[in-house]
Design an enzyme around this catalytic site. Structure first.
Site, PDB file in Angstrom:
ATOM      1  CD  GLN A  44       8.299   2.882   2.650  1.00  0.00           C
ATOM      2  OE1 GLN A  44       7.371   2.974   3.445  1.00  0.00           O
ATOM      3  NE2 GLN A  44       9.372   3.660   2.714  1.00  0.00           N
ATOM      4  CB  VAL A  85      -8.783  -0.424  12.534  1.00  0.00           C
ATOM      5  CG1 VAL A  85      -8.311   1.031  12.661  1.00  0.00           C
ATOM      6  CG2 VAL A  85     -10.184  -0.563  13.081  1.00  0.00           C
ATOM      7  CE1 TYR A 143       5.391  -4.032  11.895  1.00  0.00           C
ATOM      8  CE2 TYR A 143       4.544  -2.522  13.559  1.00  0.00           C
ATOM      9  CZ  TYR A 143       4.920  -2.781  12.256  1.00  0.00           C
ATOM     10  OH  TYR A 143       4.826  -1.787  11.311  1.00  0.00           O
ATOM     11  CG  PHE A 167      -1.368   1.170   1.859  1.00  0.00           C
ATOM     12  CD1 PHE A 167      -2.018   2.143   1.114  1.00  0.00           C
ATOM     13  CD2 PHE A 167      -1.170   1.375   3.219  1.00  0.00           C
ATOM     14  CE1 PHE A 167      -2.467   3.311   1.725  1.00  0.00           C
ATOM     15  CE2 PHE A 167      -1.608   2.534   3.834  1.00  0.00           C
ATOM     16  CZ  PHE A 167      -2.249   3.510   3.087  1.00  0.00           C
ATOM     17  CB  ILE A 212      14.339  -7.383   1.891  1.00  0.00           C
ATOM     18  CG1 ILE A 212      13.352  -7.875   2.947  1.00  0.00           C
ATOM     19  CG2 ILE A 212      13.700  -6.298   1.016  1.00  0.00           C
ATOM     20  CD1 ILE A 212      12.983  -6.808   3.983  1.00  0.00           C
ATOM     21  CB  THR A 216       1.940  -8.268   3.107  1.00  0.00           C
ATOM     22  OG1 THR A 216       3.076  -7.427   3.042  1.00  0.00           O
ATOM     23  CG2 THR A 216       2.073  -9.202   4.293  1.00  0.00           C
TER      24      THR A 216
HETATM   25  C1  UD1 Z   1       0.162  -0.580  14.835  1.00  0.00           C
HETATM   26  C2  UD1 Z   1       1.033   0.650  14.913  1.00  0.00           C
HETATM   27  C3  UD1 Z   1       1.247   1.235  13.531  1.00  0.00           C
HETATM   28  C4  UD1 Z   1       1.735   0.142  12.595  1.00  0.00           C
HETATM   29  C5  UD1 Z   1       0.719  -0.988  12.565  1.00  0.00           C
HETATM   30  C6  UD1 Z   1       1.153  -2.142  11.687  1.00  0.00           C
HETATM   31  C7  UD1 Z   1       0.560   1.659  17.071  1.00  0.00           C
HETATM   32  C8  UD1 Z   1      -0.037   2.810  17.751  1.00  0.00           C
HETATM   33  N1  UD1 Z   1       0.417   1.658  15.747  1.00  0.00           N
HETATM   34  O1  UD1 Z   1      -1.079  -0.194  14.455  1.00  0.00           O
HETATM   35  O2  UD1 Z   1       2.194   2.280  13.588  1.00  0.00           O
HETATM   36  O3  UD1 Z   1       1.909   0.658  11.314  1.00  0.00           O
HETATM   37  O4  UD1 Z   1       0.607  -1.498  13.870  1.00  0.00           O
HETATM   38  O5  UD1 Z   1       0.151  -3.107  11.699  1.00  0.00           O
HETATM   39  O6  UD1 Z   1       1.143   0.791  17.691  1.00  0.00           O
HETATM   40  N2  UD1 Z   1      -9.125  -2.847  15.623  1.00  0.00           N
HETATM   41  C9  UD1 Z   1     -10.489  -3.054  15.770  1.00  0.00           C
HETATM   42  N3  UD1 Z   1     -11.129  -3.818  14.840  1.00  0.00           N
HETATM   43  C10 UD1 Z   1     -10.488  -4.380  13.783  1.00  0.00           C
HETATM   44  C11 UD1 Z   1      -9.094  -4.152  13.624  1.00  0.00           C
HETATM   45  C12 UD1 Z   1      -8.450  -3.381  14.576  1.00  0.00           C
HETATM   46  O7  UD1 Z   1     -11.110  -2.569  16.708  1.00  0.00           O
HETATM   47  O8  UD1 Z   1     -11.147  -5.060  12.978  1.00  0.00           O
HETATM   48  C13 UD1 Z   1      -8.455  -1.990  16.616  1.00  0.00           C
HETATM   49  C14 UD1 Z   1      -7.142  -2.556  17.130  1.00  0.00           C
HETATM   50  O9  UD1 Z   1      -7.352  -3.443  18.221  1.00  0.00           O
HETATM   51  C15 UD1 Z   1      -6.430  -1.276  17.551  1.00  0.00           C
HETATM   52  C16 UD1 Z   1      -6.925  -0.251  16.523  1.00  0.00           C
HETATM   53  O10 UD1 Z   1      -8.113  -0.775  15.973  1.00  0.00           O
HETATM   54  O11 UD1 Z   1      -6.829  -0.873  18.833  1.00  0.00           O
HETATM   55  C17 UD1 Z   1      -5.945  -0.022  15.399  1.00  0.00           C
HETATM   56  O12 UD1 Z   1      -5.542  -1.280  14.898  1.00  0.00           O
HETATM   57  P1  UD1 Z   1      -4.655  -1.447  13.576  1.00  0.00           P
HETATM   58  O13 UD1 Z   1      -5.260  -0.702  12.466  1.00  0.00           O
HETATM   59  O14 UD1 Z   1      -4.384  -2.900  13.394  1.00  0.00           O
HETATM   60  O15 UD1 Z   1      -3.322  -0.684  13.903  1.00  0.00           O
HETATM   61  P2  UD1 Z   1      -2.380  -0.647  15.229  1.00  0.00           P
HETATM   62  O16 UD1 Z   1      -2.230  -1.982  15.821  1.00  0.00           O
HETATM   63  O17 UD1 Z   1      -2.762   0.520  16.054  1.00  0.00           O
END
Ligand code: UD1
Length: 316
Positions: free
Chosen positions: A75, A187, A143, A12, A56, A36
């Site tokens: 990336q 998310v 991670y 992406f 890589i 991915t």
């Molecule tokens: C984390 C990192 C981000 C990184 C990413 C890689 C942090 C703050 N951010 O993102 O910099 O690029 O990992 O994957 O650590 N959620 C839901 N429903 C869903 C999916 C997710 O509620 O269906 C929630 C997750 O539990 C989380 C939030 O949404 O609380 C964001 O999740 P996600 O988009 O996966 O990113 P992070 O884990 O925050």
């Protein structure tokens, strides 16, 4: 015209960088192993880039790919917190060993600068907000540890070999082309596509967790600035790339209801292991050191993203 190597070009963020560089008239080379990344992200630009299917972890392939390159935008990664909790070794291989290979190849090819996709997850769940680069990192997930270790390698290669490196700590980047289909997808990609299909999105936890969601164009701009910023300000440095504003998942859900027209409610599921509660960046270092300023705000980015997915809902 400069030559840029993008690792993870079929992802992406990688494919968005490629498009931006092509539109500036730059020469683009890219590698991806499609772990991915997706071929469909680069299919429209394949005839304008020098694409090499490679991992890589293959040092010879990285040496070949770095030959004649001015800037490397690194990336490629396995970009997932939950995946790393399930498979820390796989995360470490791609996210740390892979980075060291890219750095070795870039050093040997004498590239001008390597810009690295670091992660806000390095800050962990420390209560201080906003997060600024001088804070002690406190990674939680494998991670986050791997992304932070690679940042340290960036600094080390600058100190030991004078290879100019810049680490950009991305804060939850979202936008067109983010894959919504994996259980590990970001998310906003998942919520946008579920709600467009009229399906209930799942909030993991209480929905009051917040993120500094950052639209892709801001991350692209930060990469281009990081290549050109004076070495005295940028080389060997780490910068937050974000908007400086946070929104909760509940607020995000409400905004998406307005944009998608979804009138249902969300479902709730258990909080994720390794999840962090709040994330918000101080972006003043990137502003001073790189001249970075977010140009697309959250709501506008969300609209553009939903628009993009809407055109493709039939394929989802
Ligand atoms: C984390 C990192 C981000 C990184 C990413 C890689 C942090 C703050 N951010 O993102 O910099 O690029 O990992 O994957 O650590 N959620 C839901 N429903 C869903 C999916 C997710 O509620 O269906 C929630 C997750 O539990 C989380 C939030 O949404 O609380 C964001 O999740 P996600 O988009 O996966 O990113 P992070 O884990 O925050």
């Amino acid at each position: 015209m400069a030559c840029y190597l993008i690792t993870g070009i079929a992802g992406f963020i990688g494919s968005s960088l490629a498009r931006a560089l092509l539109s500036c008239g730059e020469q683009v080379r890219g590698v991806d192993n499609f772990s991915t990344g997706k071929r469909e992200n680069i299919v429209e630009i394949l005839d304008r880039i020098d694409f090499r299917e490679a991992d890589i972890l293959d040092l010879d392939a990285m040496h070949n790919s770095c030959a004649g390159v001015d800037y490397v935008l690194h990336q490629a990664a396995i970009p997932s917190v939950p995946k790393s909790v399930l498979d820390p070794l796989g995360s470490n291989r791609a996210n740390v060993d892979g980075t060291v290979n890219v750095l070795l190849a870039a050093r040997d090819a004498k590239v001008k600068r390597v810009v690295y996709a670091a992660s806000s997850s390095a800050y962990g769940d420390t209560p201080t907000l906003p997060k600024h680069e001088a804070m002690n990192p406190d990674p939680i997930s494998p991670y986050a540890v791997a992304k932070l270790a690679s940042e340290h390698y960036m600094v080390s290669f600058y100190r030991c070999y004078q290879l100019e490196t810049v680490s950009l700590r991305y804060f939850n980047i979202f936008g067109p082309r983010q894959d919504p289909s994996s259980p590990y997808s970001g998310v906003l990609a998942k919520f946008s596509t579920a709600m467009l299909r009229g399906e209930q999105p799942t909030i993991l936890g209480d929905g009051e967790q917040s993120r500094d969601f950052t639209f892709i164009d801001n991350a692209v701009a930060a990469n281009l600035l990081a290549c050109k910023a004076p070495a005295a300000q940028a080389a060997g440095q780490v910068f937050n790339v974000a908007t400086g504003r946070r929104v909760t998942l509940h607020e995000t859900f409400k905004s998406l209801q307005g944009i998608t027209g979804y009138s249902g409610t969300p479902k709730y599921g258990p909080e994720r292991d390794g999840d962090i509660k709040h994330s918000l960046a101080d972006i003043s270092k990137a502003a001073a050191g790189l001249g970075y300023k977010p140009t697309v705000e959250f709501e506008e980015g969300l609209r553009l993203t939903v628009e993009w997915y809407r055109k493709r809902t039939s394929d989802l």
